[in-house]
Design a protein around this motif. Structure first.
Motif, PDB file in Angstrom:
ATOM      1  N   UNK A   1     -46.434  26.810 -21.956  1.00 33.26           N
ATOM      2  CA  UNK A   1     -46.451  25.586 -22.741  1.00 33.26           C
ATOM      3  C   UNK A   1     -46.087  25.744 -24.194  1.00 33.26           C
ATOM      4  N   UNK A   2     -46.155  24.611 -24.870  1.00 30.59           N
ATOM      5  CA  UNK A   2     -45.834  24.542 -26.289  1.00 30.59           C
ATOM      6  C   UNK A   2     -47.074  24.117 -27.053  1.00 30.59           C
ATOM      7  N   UNK A   3     -47.238  24.651 -28.236  1.00 32.89           N
ATOM      8  CA  UNK A   3     -48.244  24.144 -29.142  1.00 32.89           C
ATOM      9  C   UNK A   3     -49.662  24.497 -28.730  1.00 32.89           C
ATOM     10  N   UNK A   4     -50.603  23.969 -29.495  1.00 33.09           N
ATOM     11  CA  UNK A   4     -52.019  24.229 -29.250  1.00 33.09           C
ATOM     12  C   UNK A   4     -52.782  22.920 -29.328  1.00 33.09           C
ATOM     13  N   UNK A   5     -53.924  22.906 -28.689  1.00 36.30           N
ATOM     14  CA  UNK A   5     -54.776  21.734 -28.680  1.00 36.30           C
ATOM     15  C   UNK A   5     -56.174  22.092 -29.179  1.00 36.30           C
TER      16      UNK A   5
ATOM     17  N   UNK B   1     -52.566  17.894 -37.122  1.00 36.65           N
ATOM     18  CA  UNK B   1     -51.284  17.735 -37.808  1.00 36.65           C
ATOM     19  C   UNK B   1     -50.143  17.442 -36.832  1.00 36.65           C
ATOM     20  N   UNK B   2     -50.322  17.844 -35.570  1.00 35.06           N
ATOM     21  CA  UNK B   2     -49.279  17.555 -34.589  1.00 35.06           C
ATOM     22  C   UNK B   2     -49.120  16.053 -34.367  1.00 35.06           C
ATOM     23  N   UNK B   3     -50.187  15.322 -34.611  1.00 35.13           N
ATOM     24  CA  UNK B   3     -50.179  13.886 -34.324  1.00 35.13           C
ATOM     25  C   UNK B   3     -49.933  13.063 -35.588  1.00 35.13           C
ATOM     26  N   UNK B   4     -49.744  13.733 -36.702  1.00 39.38           N
ATOM     27  CA  UNK B   4     -49.612  13.004 -37.962  1.00 39.38           C
ATOM     28  C   UNK B   4     -48.226  13.181 -38.550  1.00 39.38           C
ATOM     29  N   UNK B   5     -47.843  12.211 -39.357  1.00 41.58           N
ATOM     30  CA  UNK B   5     -46.633  12.338 -40.151  1.00 41.58           C
ATOM     31  C   UNK B   5     -47.067  12.617 -41.580  1.00 41.58           C
ATOM     32  N   UNK B   6     -46.307  13.388 -42.253  1.00 45.26           N
ATOM     33  CA  UNK B   6     -46.539  13.550 -43.687  1.00 45.26           C
ATOM     34  C   UNK B   6     -45.656  12.534 -44.397  1.00 45.26           C
ATOM     35  N   UNK B   7     -46.282  11.670 -45.188  1.00 40.40           N
ATOM     36  CA  UNK B   7     -45.501  10.675 -45.923  1.00 40.40           C
ATOM     37  C   UNK B   7     -45.566  10.989 -47.418  1.00 40.40           C
ATOM     38  N   UNK B   8     -44.444  10.954 -48.028  1.00 41.28           N
ATOM     39  CA  UNK B   8     -44.390  11.198 -49.469  1.00 41.28           C
ATOM     40  C   UNK B   8     -44.027   9.887 -50.151  1.00 41.28           C
ATOM     41  N   UNK B   9     -44.921   9.360 -51.021  1.00 40.40           N
ATOM     42  CA  UNK B   9     -44.629   8.123 -51.757  1.00 40.40           C
ATOM     43  C   UNK B   9     -44.399   8.472 -53.221  1.00 40.40           C
ATOM     44  N   UNK B  10     -43.220   8.175 -53.710  1.00 42.75           N
ATOM     45  CA  UNK B  10     -42.903   8.426 -55.119  1.00 42.75           C
ATOM     46  C   UNK B  10     -42.978   7.103 -55.851  1.00 42.75           C
ATOM     47  N   UNK B  11     -44.078   6.873 -56.557  1.00 39.32           N
ATOM     48  CA  UNK B  11     -44.291   5.592 -57.222  1.00 39.32           C
ATOM     49  C   UNK B  11     -44.225   5.787 -58.737  1.00 39.32           C
ATOM     50  N   UNK B  12     -43.406   5.016 -59.340  1.00 34.91           N
ATOM     51  CA  UNK B  12     -43.356   5.086 -60.794  1.00 34.91           C
ATOM     52  C   UNK B  12     -44.368   4.100 -61.376  1.00 34.91           C
TER      53      UNK B  12
END
Lengths: 119, 189
Positions: free
Chosen positions: B158-162, B169-180
Motif C-alpha cells: 500500500x501507500x501512505x500511513x493511517x 495532513x493527508x486529508x488537508x490542503x495547505x492554503x496560503x492567504x497573502x493579505x495586504x
C-alpha cells in the motif's frame, strides 16, 4: 500444449453471460495482500496493463494478466478459473450476480514445466 | 513447535454464540473457498500439515457453515502459502540458522504490512526490526493496533500511513492567504 490458465465450464458460461452485458472482457489476478488473491474481471481495456504485467493466456477469448513480480512466485502453478457462490467484495463485474470468480491452482509436473520453458 | 501445535489444537471451534468458543466461521463463502484453495496448493507444493489443514465439520445445525480448522503448515518461503496473505486461520512455519537468514526470509516478499520479532537479545531487539521492510514490526508482542500509531505498508502492501496525528495532513490542503493590510495603493497605476 500446456496452458498456464484454464477455466471450468461454469466459468466460461459466466464469462459469456457477462460479455453479453458488458462486451469484450479481460482478467487481472489481484495480489496476495489482505483479502486479495482474486481474479478481477473488467471490460477489456478498463484495467491498464503495461510492461509490469504478464499475459498468462486467454480463456474464452479473454486475456488473463498478472503482475510480473507476482508471476515470479506463481509460475510453477497452472491456474484454473472457477466460479463459487457468494457475494465477494470487489469491483469485479460478476459481483452483482451473487457469484465470484475464483482461482484454483495446480503445481505443474516437471514435464509440463520443461514444455512451458521451451516455448 | 510441539507446544505451538498443542496450543493450536486447543483452540475451541463451534457456534460463535457460545461464549466458550474461541473461533467461529469465516465471513463469507468466497473467503472460505479461498482458504481451502490455499490449503490445497500448500499441500501440492509440499508443505507439511502440522495440524488442521481441512475444513471443520461439526453437527448441531452448522454442517454447512464456513468453518476452517486452525492450521499450521511447515515449509519454505518460496511456497505460495508463505508468500500471500491467506486471510484465514493458517500460520506457516519455516526454520533459519542465522539472524541474517531470518531477515532475508522476512524481506523475500512482495508485501510489507506487518512483521513480528521475538527475541531476548537487546541488540536484535532494535537491529532486526530496522532491517525488515514492513510498515509495522511488533517486537515481543503481536497484532497490537493502538489508535495513535502510524499504520500502513511497504512495497505492494500500500501507500501512505493511517491513524497517527501526522496523517491528518493527508486529508488537508495547505492554503496560503497573502493579505495586504495596507490602505495605500500598491502603486502599479
Amino acid at each position: 500444449m500446456t496452458a498456464r490458465i484454464i477455466a471450468t465450464e461454469q466459468a466460461i458460461s459466466l464469462i459469456n453471460e457477462l460479455r453479453h452485458t458488458h462486451g469484450p472482457l479481460m482478467f487481472h489476478q489481484s495480489g496476495g495482500c489482505c483479502d486479495g488473491s482474486q481474479p478481477m474481471c473488467f471490460p477489456e481495456g478498463e484495467f491498464k496493463v503495461g510492461a509490469s504485467d504478464v499475459c498468462l493466456g486467454e480463456i474464452a477469448g479473454c486475456k488473463f494478466y498478472m503482475s510480473a513480480d507476482q508471476f515470479n512466485y506463481w509460475k510453477h502453478t497452472q491456474l484454473m478459473l472457477d466460479v463459487i457462490r457468494g457475494r465477494g467484495s470487489s469491483f469485479s463485474l460478476e459481483i452483482p450476480l451473487g457469484v465470484r470468480f475464483h482461482t484454483r491452482s495446480r503445481v505443474f509436473t516437471d514435464a509440463e514445466i520443461a514444455e512451458l520453458e521451451g516455448t | 513447535m510441539e507446544r505451538v501445535i498443542q496450543r493450536t489444537k486447543a483452540i475451541k471451534m463451534g457456534n460463535p454464540l457460545d461464549a466458550t468458543v474461541m473461533m467461529g466461521a469465516q465471513a463469507s463463502e468466497d473467503q472460505y473457498q479461498k482458504i481451502l484453495s490455499y490449503l490445497d496448493i500448500g499441500k501440492q507444493e509440499g508443505a507439511e500439515v502440522l495440524t488442521g489443514g481441512e475444513a471443520f465439520r461439526q453437527n448441531s445445525g452448522l454442517e454447512n457453515g464456513y468453518y476452517v480448522q486452525p492450521t499450521l503448515l511447515k515449509g519454505n518461503n518460496k511456497m505460495r502459502v508463505f508468500q500471500e496473505e491467506i486471510f484465514g486461520p493458517v500460520a506457516c512455519v519455516t526454520t533459519f540458522k542465522t539472524t541474517e537468514e531470518a531477515i532475508a526470509i522476512a524481506n523475500d516478499t512482495l508485501y510489507g504490512l506487518g512483521a513480528g520479532v521475538w527475541t531476548r537479545d537487546a541488540h536484535e531487539l532494535y537491529q532486526v526490526p530496522r532491517a525488515i521492510n514492513a510498515g509495522r514490526v511488533w517486537v515481543n508482542c503481536y497484532h497490537a493496533y493502538p489508535a495513535h500509531a502510524p499504520f500502513g505498508g511497504y512495497k505492494k502492501s500500500g501507500f501512505g500511513r493511517e491513524t497517527h496525528k501526522m496523517m491528518l495532513n493527508h486529508y488537508r490542503q495547505t492554503k496560503n492567504m497573502l493579505i495586504s493590510y495596507g490602505k495605500q495603493k500598491l502603486g502599479f497605476f
